[in-house]
Design a protein around this motif. Structure first.
Motif, mmCIF file in Angstrom:
data_model
loop_
_atom_site.group_PDB
_atom_site.id
_atom_site.type_symbol
_atom_site.label_atom_id
_atom_site.label_comp_id
_atom_site.label_asym_id
_atom_site.label_seq_id
_atom_site.Cartn_x
_atom_site.Cartn_y
_atom_site.Cartn_z
ATOM 1 N N UNK A 550 0.852 -1.297 -0.036
ATOM 2 C CA UNK A 550 -0.015 -0.075 0.042
ATOM 3 C C UNK A 550 0.932 1.190 -0.037
ATOM 4 N N UNK A 551 1.862 1.216 0.732
ATOM 5 C CA UNK A 551 2.851 2.223 0.879
ATOM 6 C C UNK A 551 3.287 2.855 -0.694
ATOM 7 N N UNK A 552 3.736 1.724 -1.543
ATOM 8 C CA UNK A 552 4.215 1.914 -2.841
ATOM 9 C C UNK A 552 3.308 2.825 -3.736
ATOM 10 N N UNK A 554 1.257 5.065 -2.264
ATOM 11 C CA UNK A 554 1.219 6.457 -1.818
ATOM 12 C C UNK A 554 2.639 7.059 -2.385
ATOM 13 N N UNK A 555 3.914 6.228 -2.386
ATOM 14 C CA UNK A 555 5.108 6.738 -2.818
ATOM 15 C C UNK A 555 4.962 7.240 -4.498
ATOM 16 N N UNK A 556 4.104 6.593 -5.115
ATOM 17 C CA UNK A 556 4.010 6.497 -6.580
ATOM 18 C C UNK A 556 3.247 7.941 -6.767
ATOM 19 N N UNK A 557 2.095 7.923 -5.978
ATOM 20 C CA UNK A 557 1.371 9.112 -5.890
ATOM 21 C C UNK A 557 2.200 10.497 -5.627
ATOM 22 N N UNK A 558 2.653 10.136 -4.563
ATOM 23 C CA UNK A 558 3.552 11.496 -4.103
ATOM 24 C C UNK A 558 4.550 12.114 -5.188
#
Length: 771
Positions: A550-552, A554-558
């Motif tokens: 899930x964090x990946x 968020x990182x891609x979006x960021x």
């Protein structure tokens, strides 16, 4: 290629002949020709027996000197050859008893007539010397011959470039063969070989031979750089800077400036990956999944299996998986996506196009007239002969149909495994065509895109290249593993490529082979979205971020949103690259040549003039990086650090060493949702440590590359003045690191994240801030 046996002996089977004196010379309007026997001439009898080298010196551009040397000049012409600009400037020659002095702009060549030698200098002093043994004609075994050039290396001099090379970034100590091969990113082989190197002393050498060139860079002789080619002729250019940027700029003036890629190509690309199973339902699921998770997507790429296996290339959609390709592309484009499809220049025997191509002579032939074929990659495949104009038209017509269907770009894969035991339609020399084939291949595709979609929309995603290939952006790094080691080797390759005149570079985020751990994928995502071009792609597994964790997501979006917001800055850098040839993504030595600590750095880079990026290559999240002298401000946190030092800090997945240099005006856009928008509308000008007496011009281009506005920012005492060339749109000023001011001449002051932000209304020509 190595010709000596240690410092004193010549290798068995070789004999080296080098010029001893300038016996005679001829000055013509735009060239100087030297006649240089390979022995001293003490009496008339010495003019008999033995070789003489003919050397022609000319100045194709200011600050560039071309050296052409022949043993025998009677060889029939061989082609293809690189297309090189040659304005042939009028000569400026001084003749003394001992020397001939030849000047081109700020570059001076002194030829010692009595004891043959070349000395190259500029205003700063000595650049390099080709001494008496430097230029040579060499006899080898079985009547082979070679021409060699050799230049002295001074203490501490570093060499870079030679295309996309994954070996150490500094090329000293390496033996390099300029020969395109499909070797992945973990070996000394390269997809993109360029016979050009850059010296830290502020000069470059371009060897004007598309065939194999062998370089020995401080390897055969540790104090010499050396290059050799088979045959009877050597042709090379010595290019003055004096700065590395100026060397690269002049090199691209010779071999071609990069086209300006469309702004949409800077957004995030998502691929089906290579051997995965996919159909329209899969593709739609991925595209909608990115949208549902708030990850802005710009391009969707269909890799190889949009066509049936065993039939590459047939240019025909696999109707089992894509029964309605026209409708599918329409539906995807309604989601505001551009479409890219994979192609290569090979025609498999099972392809419905093979018989037609074979019968019409569209494929490269064997010497006996048969079509050349082999089974590696595709069974029985032939290779399109792009020297045949009818084959070019035939190939382009198939691509034209795909463009009419809705395809916007092509991933021009392969083009490296080109045989030499073949015959070309136009009689090209196979050894010269091996590297040059990649150039023709990408030019054919790029030219069609320019013709059909317009110059401002043409872009390919290319793997193979040689000198001049920078004219057809963009290029990506090829097949890498999914590890930190592969991530680092990829960056080395990219920095070597952009130091060789290529303006743009990309890589497979997360790696191509195998599947990255979530940790590597997230770190690589930050790196990939802070490269000039960004693509999720892999081999046997899908590269959608939610397949990792899930964090990946968020990182891609960021980082995708961050890159979109930086488009006013990035696209301005692209426009500058189109004008000057200075790459968007560049090595530290290119930006800070005066700092000796930058000469060997290969794990960080500059993204344009003002942003420093240092990806993280370890599971601990430790960023290890060097900041040159001056004040640097972290783009995301606002932390300010005094440079001139090495730093180690720990970063979470949403950050990395990402610093803006002092005295920078960074334009940031009003949208993070897509790469194409009005960059001048409500643009934020972020001011970083503006120096006293500064007078900075900050152009803002639109998404076609045209100038939309220009801001002049000046600081005198406690007053900052902002002058807008066009005042029809509002903009914002952000004073980074300043949390209090005295007054402003107009607009609304807002405090945010420890900075002062001022909303400047439209129709404000001049705006002042009292600190």
């Amino acid at each position: 290629m190595k010709f000596t046996d240690g410092n004193w002996l010549v290798r068995e089977g070789y004999q080296i002949h080098f010029p001893r004196v300038v016996y005679d010379y001829r000055v013509e309007d735009k060239s100087l020709t030297l006649f240089t026997p390979c022995k001293y001439i003490n009496h008339r009898g010495d003019t008999l027996d033995g070789p003489l080298l003919t050397i022609k010196l000319s100045a194709p551009l200011e600050d560039v000197i071309r050296v052409q040397a022949w043993h025998y000049q009677g060889e029939k012409p061989k082609y293809p050859n690189y297309t090189v600009a040659d304005q042939e400037k009028a000569l400026n020659i001084d003749d003394t008893n001992e020397s001939l002095i030849f000047s081109s702009g700020g570059l001076k060549l002194t030829v010692n007539k009595e004891h043959f030698q070349f000395v190259f200098e500029n205003a700063a002093g000595l650049l390099t010397v080709s001494d008496q043994k430097g230029l040579a004609w060499i006899e080898g075994p079985e009547e082979t011959t070679y021409m060699r050039g050799q230049h002295k290396l001074t203490v501490g001099e570093h060499l870079y470039g030679l295309g996309e090379r994954f070996t150490p970034f500094v090329k000293n100590g390496q033996s390099v063969e300029i020969w395109n091969e499909d070797g992945g990113t973990s070996s000394e082989q390269s997809y993109k070989n360029v016979p050009f190197y850059l010296s830290s002393k502020g000069y470059g050498i371009f060897v004007n031979h598309p065939e194999k060139v062998s370089f020995e860079l401080g390897s055969e002789l540790v104090s010499r750089s050396q290059f050799s080619v088979p045959g009877e002729k050597l042709d090379y250019y010595l290019i003055n800077g004096p700065t590395p940027k100026e060397v690269v700029s002049r090199y691209t003036a010779l071999t071609g400036r990069p086209a300006l890629p469309p702004a949409w190509s800077f957004g995030l690309w998502l691929s089906t990956s290579f051997t995965t199973n996919y159909n329209e339902e899969t593709v739609t699921h991925f595209v909608d999944g990115m949208a549902d998770r708030g990850i802005p997507l710009s391009v969707f790429h269909f890799d190889c299996f949009w066509m049936e296996g065993f039939e590459w290339t047939n240019f025909i959609w696999d109707r089992n998986n894509f029964p309605d390709p026209e409708g599918m592309l329409t539906r995807l484009k309604e989601k505001d996506l551009k479409i890219c499809v994979w192609i290569n220049p090979y025609i498999a025997q099972k392809s419905p196009l093979f018989d037609e191509a074979h019968e019409n002579g569209y494929l490269i032939k064997k010497p006996n007239g048969d079509t050349w074929q082999w089974d590696r990659w595709q069974a029985g495949m032939g290779i399109v002969d792009f020297t045949n104009p009818e084959a070019v038209k035939w190939f382009q017509d198939h691509l034209r149909k795909l463009i009419e269907m809705g395809v916007d770009s092509f991933k021009t894969d392969f083009g490296e495994r080109i045989p030499t035991d073949v015959v070309y339609y136009d009689g090209s020399t196979p050894e010269k065509m091996h590297n040059y084939y990649a150039h023709l291949y990408n030019q054919v595709v790029f030219d069609l895109l320019k013709e059909v979609k317009g110059e401002e929309e043409a872009v390919v995603f290319a793997r193979s290249a040689t000198a001049g290939g920078q004219q057809f952006p963009v290029h990506w790094g090829g097949d890498c593993d999914s590890t930190y080691e592969a991530m680092a080797e990829s960056l080395r390759g990219g920095l070597s490529l952009t130091t060789s005149g290529f303006g743009y570079w990309s890589h497979d985020i997360g790696g191509f082979e195998n599947t990255a751990s979530p940790d590597v994928f997230k770190r690589w995502t930050a790196f990939g979205l802070l490269s000039s071009h960004s693509r999720f792609h892999g081999s046997s597994s899908y590269r959608v971020p939610w397949n990792f964790d899930d964090e990946a997501v968020d990182v891609a979006r960021h980082f995708t949103k961050l890159k979109n917001s930086l488009m006013p800055y990035l696209y301005r850098q692209a426009v500058e690259n189109n004008k000057t040839g200075v790459p968007v993504m560049r090595s530290m030595i290119l930006e800070f040549p005066e700092d000796p600590l930058c000469e060997t750095l290969d794990r960080q880079y500059m993204l344009g003039d003002d942003i420093l990026v240092s990806p993280i290559f370890n599971e601990e999240g430790i960023g290890s990086f060097y900041l040159p002298k001056g004040k640097w401000t972290h783009l995301l946190t606002g932390e300010t650090i005094d440079g001139g030092t090495w730093i180690k800090e720990k970063y979470d997945y949403f950050s990395l060493p990402l610093f803006v240099r002092e005295n920078t005006v960074l334009p940031v856009g009003n949208s993070d949702q897509k790469p194409v928008y009005d960059y001048a509308d409500s643009v934020t000008l972020k001011l970083y440590q503006i120096a006293e007496g500064a007078n900075l011009k900050t152009p803002v281009v639109d998404y076609t590359g045209k100038l939309a506005n220009e801001f002049t920012i000046a600081k005198k005492g406690d007053t900052i003045t902002v002058l807008a060339a066009h005042s029809d749109k509002s903009y914002r000023i952000e004073l980074v690191g300043i949390d209090a001011i005295q007054s402003v001449s107009a607009g609304e002051v807002v405090h945010q994240n420890g900075n002062i932000i001022i909303e400047v209304p439209a129709q404000t020509d001049t705006f002042t801030i009292s600190l």
